[in-house]
Design a protein around this motif. Structure first.
Motif, PDB file in Angstrom:
ATOM      1  N   GLY A   1      43.563  93.554  57.874  1.00  0.00           N
ATOM      2  CA  GLY A   1      43.901  93.656  59.290  1.00  0.00           C
ATOM      3  C   GLY A   1      45.067  92.810  59.740  1.00  0.00           C
ATOM      4  O   GLY A   1      45.465  92.858  60.904  1.00  0.00           O
ATOM      5  N   PHE A   2      45.645  92.012  58.843  1.00  0.00           N
ATOM      6  CA  PHE A   2      46.744  91.102  59.204  1.00  0.00           C
ATOM      7  C   PHE A   2      48.124  91.626  58.779  1.00  0.00           C
ATOM      8  O   PHE A   2      49.109  90.910  58.860  1.00  0.00           O
ATOM      9  CB  PHE A   2      46.518  89.719  58.601  1.00  0.00           C
ATOM     10  CG  PHE A   2      45.447  88.945  59.310  1.00  0.00           C
ATOM     11  CD1 PHE A   2      45.727  88.241  60.462  1.00  0.00           C
ATOM     12  CD2 PHE A   2      44.150  88.945  58.826  1.00  0.00           C
ATOM     13  CE1 PHE A   2      44.747  87.524  61.117  1.00  0.00           C
ATOM     14  CE2 PHE A   2      43.149  88.228  59.481  1.00  0.00           C
ATOM     15  CZ  PHE A   2      43.446  87.513  60.638  1.00  0.00           C
ATOM     16  N   GLY A   3      48.182  92.854  58.305  1.00  0.00           N
ATOM     17  CA  GLY A   3      49.458  93.416  57.891  1.00  0.00           C
ATOM     18  C   GLY A   3      49.723  93.174  56.425  1.00  0.00           C
ATOM     19  O   GLY A   3      49.120  92.303  55.796  1.00  0.00           O
ATOM     20  N   VAL A   4      50.636  93.957  55.866  1.00  0.00           N
ATOM     21  CA  VAL A   4      50.998  93.848  54.456  1.00  0.00           C
ATOM     22  C   VAL A   4      52.003  92.726  54.281  1.00  0.00           C
ATOM     23  O   VAL A   4      53.000  92.652  54.999  1.00  0.00           O
ATOM     24  CB  VAL A   4      51.577  95.187  53.948  1.00  0.00           C
ATOM     25  CG1 VAL A   4      52.153  95.023  52.556  1.00  0.00           C
ATOM     26  CG2 VAL A   4      50.492  96.266  53.965  1.00  0.00           C
ATOM     27  N   GLN A   5      51.739  91.840  53.332  1.00  0.00           N
ATOM     28  CA  GLN A   5      52.635  90.718  53.051  1.00  0.00           C
ATOM     29  C   GLN A   5      53.521  91.060  51.872  1.00  0.00           C
ATOM     30  O   GLN A   5      53.080  91.034  50.726  1.00  0.00           O
ATOM     31  CB  GLN A   5      51.812  89.457  52.750  1.00  0.00           C
ATOM     32  CG  GLN A   5      50.783  89.116  53.819  1.00  0.00           C
ATOM     33  CD  GLN A   5      51.405  88.774  55.141  1.00  0.00           C
ATOM     34  OE1 GLN A   5      52.330  87.974  55.219  1.00  0.00           O
ATOM     35  NE2 GLN A   5      50.920  89.391  56.204  1.00  0.00           N
ATOM     36  N   LEU A   6      54.777  91.405  52.124  1.00  0.00           N
ATOM     37  CA  LEU A   6      55.692  91.799  51.064  1.00  0.00           C
ATOM     38  C   LEU A   6      56.518  90.584  50.614  1.00  0.00           C
ATOM     39  O   LEU A   6      56.857  89.718  51.405  1.00  0.00           O
ATOM     40  CB  LEU A   6      56.618  92.912  51.533  1.00  0.00           C
ATOM     41  CG  LEU A   6      55.910  94.248  51.814  1.00  0.00           C
ATOM     42  CD1 LEU A   6      56.880  95.230  52.460  1.00  0.00           C
ATOM     43  CD2 LEU A   6      55.365  94.826  50.525  1.00  0.00           C
TER      44      LEU A   6
ATOM     45  N   GLU B   1      35.436  95.575  48.506  1.00  0.00           N
ATOM     46  CA  GLU B   1      34.774  95.335  47.216  1.00  0.00           C
ATOM     47  C   GLU B   1      35.747  95.202  46.049  1.00  0.00           C
ATOM     48  O   GLU B   1      35.526  94.401  45.138  1.00  0.00           O
ATOM     49  CB  GLU B   1      33.810  96.490  46.912  1.00  0.00           C
ATOM     50  CG  GLU B   1      32.616  96.558  47.837  1.00  0.00           C
ATOM     51  CD  GLU B   1      31.850  97.862  47.681  1.00  0.00           C
ATOM     52  OE1 GLU B   1      30.642  97.854  47.961  1.00  0.00           O
ATOM     53  OE2 GLU B   1      32.450  98.886  47.285  1.00  0.00           O
ATOM     54  N   ILE B   2      36.814  95.975  46.072  1.00  0.00           N
ATOM     55  CA  ILE B   2      37.725  95.975  44.918  1.00  0.00           C
ATOM     56  C   ILE B   2      38.797  94.900  45.018  1.00  0.00           C
ATOM     57  O   ILE B   2      39.550  94.679  44.066  1.00  0.00           O
ATOM     58  CB  ILE B   2      38.407  97.351  44.742  1.00  0.00           C
ATOM     59  CG1 ILE B   2      39.390  97.622  45.898  1.00  0.00           C
ATOM     60  CG2 ILE B   2      37.385  98.458  44.592  1.00  0.00           C
ATOM     61  CD1 ILE B   2      40.338  98.776  45.631  1.00  0.00           C
ATOM     62  N   LEU B   3      38.880  94.221  46.165  1.00  0.00           N
ATOM     63  CA  LEU B   3      40.003  93.322  46.405  1.00  0.00           C
ATOM     64  C   LEU B   3      39.749  91.896  45.918  1.00  0.00           C
ATOM     65  O   LEU B   3      38.654  91.361  46.098  1.00  0.00           O
ATOM     66  CB  LEU B   3      40.324  93.271  47.904  1.00  0.00           C
ATOM     67  CG  LEU B   3      40.778  94.574  48.556  1.00  0.00           C
ATOM     68  CD1 LEU B   3      41.042  94.350  50.043  1.00  0.00           C
ATOM     69  CD2 LEU B   3      42.017  95.130  47.874  1.00  0.00           C
ATOM     70  N   PRO B   4      40.772  91.252  45.344  1.00  0.00           N
ATOM     71  CA  PRO B   4      40.690  89.810  45.065  1.00  0.00           C
ATOM     72  C   PRO B   4      40.636  89.043  46.385  1.00  0.00           C
ATOM     73  O   PRO B   4      40.957  89.591  47.452  1.00  0.00           O
ATOM     74  CB  PRO B   4      41.993  89.526  44.311  1.00  0.00           C
ATOM     75  CG  PRO B   4      42.523  90.858  43.889  1.00  0.00           C
ATOM     76  CD  PRO B   4      42.041  91.834  44.902  1.00  0.00           C
ATOM     77  N   PRO B   5      40.265  87.762  46.352  1.00  0.00           N
ATOM     78  CA  PRO B   5      40.130  86.976  47.582  1.00  0.00           C
ATOM     79  C   PRO B   5      41.383  86.973  48.460  1.00  0.00           C
ATOM     80  O   PRO B   5      41.287  87.058  49.684  1.00  0.00           O
ATOM     81  CB  PRO B   5      39.805  85.574  47.064  1.00  0.00           C
ATOM     82  CG  PRO B   5      39.112  85.810  45.756  1.00  0.00           C
ATOM     83  CD  PRO B   5      39.792  87.004  45.171  1.00  0.00           C
ATOM     84  N   VAL B   6      42.579  86.875  47.843  1.00  0.00           N
ATOM     85  CA  VAL B   6      43.817  86.808  48.637  1.00  0.00           C
ATOM     86  C   VAL B   6      43.982  88.077  49.463  1.00  0.00           C
ATOM     87  O   VAL B   6      44.179  88.030  50.690  1.00  0.00           O
ATOM     88  CB  VAL B   6      45.046  86.589  47.731  1.00  0.00           C
ATOM     89  CG1 VAL B   6      46.333  86.747  48.542  1.00  0.00           C
ATOM     90  CG2 VAL B   6      44.996  85.218  47.090  1.00  0.00           C
ATOM     91  N   GLU B   7      43.898  89.231  48.816  1.00  0.00           N
ATOM     92  CA  GLU B   7      44.100  90.500  49.525  1.00  0.00           C
ATOM     93  C   GLU B   7      42.959  90.789  50.493  1.00  0.00           C
ATOM     94  O   GLU B   7      43.188  91.334  51.582  1.00  0.00           O
ATOM     95  CB  GLU B   7      44.243  91.640  48.510  1.00  0.00           C
ATOM     96  CG  GLU B   7      45.611  91.727  47.854  1.00  0.00           C
ATOM     97  CD  GLU B   7      45.850  90.737  46.744  1.00  0.00           C
ATOM     98  OE1 GLU B   7      46.978  90.643  46.237  1.00  0.00           O
ATOM     99  OE2 GLU B   7      44.884  90.019  46.347  1.00  0.00           O
ATOM    100  N   SER B   8      41.754  90.386  50.121  1.00  0.00           N
ATOM    101  CA  SER B   8      40.618  90.579  51.029  1.00  0.00           C
ATOM    102  C   SER B   8      40.806  89.791  52.319  1.00  0.00           C
ATOM    103  O   SER B   8      40.523  90.272  53.420  1.00  0.00           O
ATOM    104  CB  SER B   8      39.322  90.150  50.335  1.00  0.00           C
ATOM    105  OG  SER B   8      38.210  90.329  51.178  1.00  0.00           O
TER     106      SER B   8
ATOM    107  N   LYS C   1      49.070  92.138  43.882  1.00  0.00           N
ATOM    108  CA  LYS C   1      50.109  91.112  43.905  1.00  0.00           C
ATOM    109  C   LYS C   1      49.563  89.779  43.429  1.00  0.00           C
ATOM    110  O   LYS C   1      50.238  89.028  42.706  1.00  0.00           O
ATOM    111  CB  LYS C   1      50.687  90.971  45.315  1.00  0.00           C
ATOM    112  CG  LYS C   1      51.886  90.035  45.385  1.00  0.00           C
ATOM    113  CD  LYS C   1      52.527  90.051  46.770  1.00  0.00           C
ATOM    114  CE  LYS C   1      53.780  89.192  46.801  1.00  0.00           C
ATOM    115  NZ  LYS C   1      54.439  89.206  48.128  1.00  0.00           N
ATOM    116  N   SER C   2      48.320  89.460  43.794  1.00  0.00           N
ATOM    117  CA  SER C   2      47.737  88.170  43.421  1.00  0.00           C
ATOM    118  C   SER C   2      47.240  88.140  41.973  1.00  0.00           C
ATOM    119  O   SER C   2      46.872  87.071  41.474  1.00  0.00           O
ATOM    120  CB  SER C   2      46.580  87.821  44.360  1.00  0.00           C
ATOM    121  OG  SER C   2      45.469  88.675  44.139  1.00  0.00           O
TER     122      SER C   2
END
Length: 274
Positions: A269-274, A258-265, A152-153
């Motif tokens: 544990g905080f839930g999916v932001q749709l 490792e594969i995640l951009p900073p936003v998703e990283s 998404k980011s």
């Protein structure tokens, strides 16, 4: 190499999902959901990676065949049908994900029958259909690179060329493992999420999506699904697959980001932001 594209006619509700990852229990539950909602197999579309991290690759492919749902080839299917030595996931060499792939990928290779490999070899690179008047294309990573991680980011300027190259209004993608949808310039990118692993949100539930044209225009709804994840995890604790992935099935937290951009990283544990 020319792309293999399957053109289909489709209307009504479409069940979208990705990354089954050899998780037989999740696939059984999703098939049951589709049947209870009267969504026919030809309206159920997978973004690839039917085979992956979990313990039952052969059983999963055979159930997928029996169900009759649609799928494109993910990077794992491409590598398996070519007899490659790695999963082609584009993990950084020497990373934890790369190390884990050296366990689960040979395991999957060793379990698949000729029947399953023949099925995998027939999967298209893309599926195309028109839904509520919108030209729709299914890709795995991106139109240009099957192993490209798009989140998404990820800037829209990275996504935009995919619509132009594929002549699409809607792109349905997989690979990154996290559900989201995003619309800009009257174009929509949808990732329904995966059913084989949790979405790093601290919950063992997994994600899929429903595309609906009831009102004459496409609408997307992301949904979560409970399944027998404890059985899946127990089957993975066989001494041949990564213990860390078996734990993720239970906790809903990835072993690493490792594969995640900073936003998703940062959202781990905080839930999916749709």
């Amino acid at each position: 190499m020319d792309k293999k594209i399957e053109h289909i006619n489709i209307q009504g509700k479409v069940l979208l999902f990705g990354g089954v990852y050899s998780n037989l229990q999740a696939l059984e539950k999703l098939k049951n959901i589709a049947e209870k909602n009267n969504i026919p197999p030809e309206n159920c579309i997978c973004t690839g990676d039917i085979v992956g991290y979990c313990a039952q690759p052969e059983e999963t492919v055979q159930l997928f065949k029996l169900w009759g749902a649609k799928s494109i080839a993910g990077n794992v299917e491409i590598q398996l049908r070519e007899g490659a030595e790695d999963c082609g996931c584009d993990f950084k060499k020497g990373s934890r994900c790369d190390g884990f792939s050296q366990l689960w990928y040979p395991y999957a290779q060793s379990k698949l029958s000729k029947s399953s490999l023949d099925f995998i070899k027939e999967l298209p690179d893309h599926i195309r259909f028109t839904h509520a008047g919108k030209k729709t294309t299914v890709v795995h990573g991106s139109w240009f690179n099957i192993s490209e991680f798009i989140f998404k980011s990820t800037p829209w300027k990275v996504k935009q060329p995919n619509f132009e190259a594929s002549n699409s209004d809607i792109i349905i993608a997989g690979h990154c493992g996290l559900p989201f949808h995003q619309t800009e310039n009257k174009k929509t990118w949808i990732n329904p999420g995966v059913i084989g692993m949790p979405a790093n949100d601290g919950n063992p539930q997994v994600w899929y999506a429903i595309l609906d044209d009831t009102d004459g225009k496409p609408s997307i709804t992301h949904r979560t699904m409970d399944y027998n994840h404890k059985l899946t995890s127990n089957l993975m604790r066989n001494g041949l697959l990564p213990e860390e992935y078996a734990r993720t099935i239970i906790t809903g937290i990835w072993d690493n980001t490792e594969i995640l951009p900073p936003v998703e990283s940062g959202l781990q544990g905080f839930g999916v932001q749709l």
